[in-house]
Enzyme design. Structure first.
Site, short mmCIF file in Angstrom:
data_model
loop_
_atom_site.label_atom_id
_atom_site.label_comp_id
_atom_site.label_asym_id
_atom_site.label_seq_id
_atom_site.Cartn_x
_atom_site.Cartn_y
_atom_site.Cartn_z
CG HIS A 124 -1.86 -1.16 1.33
ND1 HIS A 124 -1.73 -2.08 2.30
CD2 HIS A 124 -3.00 -1.56 0.67
CE1 HIS A 124 -2.48 -2.97 2.35
NE2 HIS A 124 -3.67 -2.53 1.37
CG MET A 151 4.63 -7.53 1.60
SD MET A 151 5.13 -6.09 2.08
CE MET A 151 6.94 -6.48 2.19
#
Ligand code: PAF
Length: 280
Positions: free
Chosen positions: A37, A184
């Site tokens: 992110h 991830m």
């Protein structure tokens, strides 16, 4: 200081106060932020004057037996990460405000959302497309940033934007991996230490096919035969799909041509569903 916008009125006021010519980058998230992110926030900062992230665990994209209730919500940590990454604002709407009682309008994409995850998670992409269009309507971003890890989600959103003439540019950010290759994901925290040790096998199975492709193999079934058995051979994994598809339409492929291909994988490791992919 990052500006925290807790509702639609605040968000609209923030958006209205921006200079008319400012380019705005939106990074939609469900929180539980990780380096993937944050890489999208950084990408937005290089391409846009202003960057806003949203954190909203969207109930509409979870199936009845999925992990909505236990989805991690480490809000303080998320805010600290966004602040450190240089995001200008974060939108934290409530479920009640985004889905008022009686809400009955949805966005349904009827092609790229059907195979792969769409086949195993009915309604998932309807939930994604609906919330993403709502966020686009609210934030009115110039660009919106999504992780390539969710390749099918990117394809669905790109199709929606094209089909519905939404004035936003979709930017895909590269998959960010742990040192051992595991992509991830906010859901990696569900893995037990033993499962975490095994998890990179998903990536290794993909790399077996990538190697064959690099050596000249273009037959999709042959590439699947290189990778899928590696994952299926480990009883810790239950493979949902391990496929080679067209990278845009996600249609099945026999031979890989100039358009390249997407290797897409989803598997359960214990109770945790993991996905990964690779563009060829
Ligand atoms: O990728 C996600 O985290 C979500 O699907 C998104 C795009 C934020 C929509 O809820």
């Amino acid at each position: 200081m990052i500006e925290i916008l807790r509702g639609i009125t605040e968000l609209r006021a923030w958006r209205k106060a921006l200079p008319h010519e400012a380019s705005v980058g939106l990074v939609p998230t469900m929180g539980a932020l990780h380096a993937g992110h944050i890489s999208l926030v950084s990408l937005s900062r290089t391409q846009c004057d202003v960057t806003i992230a949203s954190i909203f665990v969207n109930p509409l994209q979870f199936g009845p037996n999925e992990d909505l209730a236990k989805y991690p919500r480490p809000l303080e940590n998320d805010l600290a990460l966004l602040e450190a990454a240089g995001a200008d604002a974060v939108f934290l709407p409530s479920v009640e405000e985004l889905y008022p009682a009686g809400a009955s309008t949805y966005v349904v994409e009827e092609s790229v959302s059907l195979p792969l995850c769409g086949a195993f998670r009915p309604g998932h992409f309807r939930g994604v497309a609906t919330i993403v269009l709502k966020l686009f309507n609210l934030v009115q971003p110039t660009r919106a940033f999504f992780g390539q890890k969710d390749a099918q989600q990117c394809a669905v959103i790109e199709r929606m934007v094209r089909d519905l003439d939404v004035p936003v540019e979709i930017v895909r950010g590269a998959i960010i991996r742990e040192a051992d290759g595991l992509a991830m994901s906010s859901r990696n925290v569900y893995l037990s230490p033993e499962e975490r040790r095994l998890a990179p096998l998903i990536r290794h199975s993909i790399l077996a096919a990538v190697d064959a492709y690099a050596a000249g193999e273009r037959n999709a079934a042959t590439l699947v035969a290189k990778g899928r058995p590696l994952l299926e051979g480990d009883p810790a994994f239950t493979v949902q799909y391990w496929e080679v598809r067209d990278p845009q339409s996600l249609e099945a492929l026999a031979t890989i041509g100039e358009r390249g291909a997407l290797i897409a994988v989803a598997a359960y490791l214990g109770k945790t569903r993991l996905i990964d992919n690779q563009l060829l």
